[in-house]
Scaffold this motif. Structure first.
Motif, PDB file in Angstrom:
ATOM      1  N   GLY A  45      36.854  47.268  39.138  1.00  0.00           N
ATOM      2  CA  GLY A  45      38.217  47.314  39.654  1.00  0.00           C
ATOM      3  C   GLY A  45      38.429  46.890  41.168  1.00  0.00           C
ATOM      4  O   GLY A  45      37.562  46.151  41.562  1.00  0.00           O
ATOM      5  N   ALA A  87      47.351  46.425  47.587  1.00  0.00           N
ATOM      6  CA  ALA A  87      48.318  47.698  47.283  1.00  0.00           C
ATOM      7  C   ALA A  87      49.637  47.266  47.736  1.00  0.00           C
ATOM      8  O   ALA A  87      50.615  47.769  46.875  1.00  0.00           O
ATOM      9  N   LEU A 115      48.160  48.284  43.321  1.00  0.00           N
ATOM     10  CA  LEU A 115      47.008  49.416  43.395  1.00  0.00           C
ATOM     11  C   LEU A 115      47.888  50.721  43.634  1.00  0.00           C
ATOM     12  O   LEU A 115      47.698  51.319  44.853  1.00  0.00           O
ATOM     13  N   SER A 125      47.476  53.557  42.157  1.00  0.00           N
ATOM     14  CA  SER A 125      46.810  54.737  42.340  1.00  0.00           C
ATOM     15  C   SER A 125      45.219  54.343  42.337  1.00  0.00           C
ATOM     16  O   SER A 125      44.562  53.703  41.728  1.00  0.00           O
ATOM     17  N   GLU A 169      42.963  53.503  38.878  1.00  0.00           N
ATOM     18  CA  GLU A 169      43.166  52.012  38.866  1.00  0.00           C
ATOM     19  C   GLU A 169      42.503  51.416  37.788  1.00  0.00           C
ATOM     20  O   GLU A 169      42.932  50.417  37.203  1.00  0.00           O
ATOM     21  N   ARG A 170      41.347  51.977  37.346  1.00  0.00           N
ATOM     22  CA  ARG A 170      40.342  51.240  36.382  1.00  0.00           C
ATOM     23  C   ARG A 170      40.952  51.765  34.863  1.00  0.00           C
ATOM     24  O   ARG A 170      40.402  50.868  33.836  1.00  0.00           O
ATOM     25  N   ARG A 192      44.106  51.822  34.086  1.00  0.00           N
ATOM     26  CA  ARG A 192      45.361  51.302  33.623  1.00  0.00           C
ATOM     27  C   ARG A 192      45.351  49.985  32.548  1.00  0.00           C
ATOM     28  O   ARG A 192      46.245  49.172  32.972  1.00  0.00           O
ATOM     29  N   GLN A 220      49.020  57.497  35.094  1.00  0.00           N
ATOM     30  CA  GLN A 220      48.602  57.847  36.426  1.00  0.00           C
ATOM     31  C   GLN A 220      48.563  59.293  36.778  1.00  0.00           C
ATOM     32  O   GLN A 220      47.881  59.812  37.697  1.00  0.00           O
TER      33      GLN A 220
END
Length: 366
Positions: free
Chosen positions: A8, A76, A81, A83, A87-88, A90, A119
């Protein structure tokens, strides 16, 4: 239990060419300014290329092993980005042209609702980075990718909730997000003891679900290319978007939407009348181009496991006057980035072996 090593932004993968990060783009839906910002971050800290993935995401390569805080901040700020905890996970792929051209429903609001709810669900923060959620607007393009869980529209207000590839039940569009997340939580709990990551690896769980019946698996349509309605769809050779190509996309898109597709192409909304500006930068709109049939893993020297330079190898044959079947070249037996449909599967081939496939009949993939 096998470790989930999917990279990620906050968990880079160390490759032979430096650190690589994977940026999730739910539904492939982004904008010209966001892509431009990510491209600037890639140029400032890495190789300057944006690599498209088979899940409609993006990768940035050649980063320092100790990832700069400034890079994470720039990602971000570009909106990629939202969260740190999720993040990985989504991983949402959607019909790229939904709400733009064709399809039985506009699923763009569903993409946003699913990503927001995902999230907000603390229980799913540990979901595998390999787990894939699909949203198909009825044309069958995403369903044919066989995500772990899919909502497949049957009309504007209802669709099939599909587990794996071929078991489903009808749900209302308004119920799709909670139904998908409830199944994801159920699966995550069931798979914990087994060490598997994907639904297809746990058939007993699928068989034990109540209310699901066999459904048809749609035939994958040909990925769109060229002018589609008011929009331009362009392929990215080998999935690497160069700074010049990115600049062309951003110039045509303006502040508008750009959609990353699972077929390493881009939908530039409203760009139909400026297709020539995109192809002039090296992007592909001709369905007979070799780049619509040829793909590869990153290969040597970028990957330590690669035994051949797959990128250079394909570029060396792309101008040959041959009709290529769908062909994927891998530098090692892991076959990273291989397409899901039928294709010629070559591992570390010589140039002569690669050229030979143009005359051979297409067979099912390994």
């Amino acid at each position: 239990m096998n470790e989930d090593r999917c990279p990620g932004v906050l968990r880079p993968h160390l490759a032979a060419d430096g650190a690589m990060v994977r940026v999730r783009v739910p539904g492939g839906q982004t904008t010209g300014p966001a892509l431009a910002a990510l491209g600037r971050a890639a140029a400032r800290h890495g190789r300057g290329l944006l690599q498209l993935t088979s899940r409609a995401g993006l990768q940035v390569r050649g980063l320092p092993e100790d990832l700069p805080d400034a890079f994470e901040a720039e990602v971000a700020a570009a909106g990629f980005l939202p969260s740190a905890t999720h993040e990985r996970v989504r991983n949402v792929v959607a019909s790229p042209l939904t709400g733009l051209h064709g399809g039985l429903a506009d699923l763009r609001p569903l993409v946003r609702a699913l990503d927001t709810a995902l999230q907000a669900d603390a229980a799913l923060a540990g979901l595998s980075g390999r787990f894939l959620l699909g949203l198909d607007d009825g044309r069958g393009d995403v369903a044919a990718l066989e995500p772990d869980l899919t909502y497949r529209a049957l009309g504007p207000a209802h669709g099939l909730l599909v587990v794996g590839s071929d078991r489903g039940r009808v749900v209302a569009l308004d119920d799709a997000v909670p139904a998908l997340l409830a199944l994801a939580r159920n699966f995550d709990a069931a798979r914990a003891a087994s060490g598997v990551w994907r639904v297809r690896e746990l058939p007993a769980w699928v068989d034990g679900l109540a209310g699901f019946a066999p459904v048809d698996v749609p035939v994958a349509p040909e990925p769109p290319l060229g002018v589609v309605g008011a929009h331009a769809v362009v392929g990215v050779p080998l999935g690497f978007l160069t700074p010049a190509q990115l600049a062309a996309v951003v110039a045509v898109a303006g502040d508008g939407a750009v959609v990353v597709t699972p077929w390493r192409s881009l939908v530039v909304t409203g760009g139909a009348d400026r297709l020539a500006a995109l192809t002039g930068a090296g992007l592909v709109a001709d369905p007979t181009s070799p780049w619509t049939a040829l793909s590869a893993c990153v290969g040597a020297p970028w990957c330590a496991s690669g035994r051949v330079d797959t990128q250079q190898l394909l570029r060396s044959v792309a101008d040959e006057d041959r009709r290529w079947p769908r062909t994927h070249v891998s530098g090692c037996e892991r076959r990273c980035g291989a397409p899901s449909g039928p294709h010629r599967d070559l591992v570390a081939p010589t140039r002569e072996a690669l050229l030979a496939v143009a005359a051979a009949p297409l067979v099912a993939h390994v």
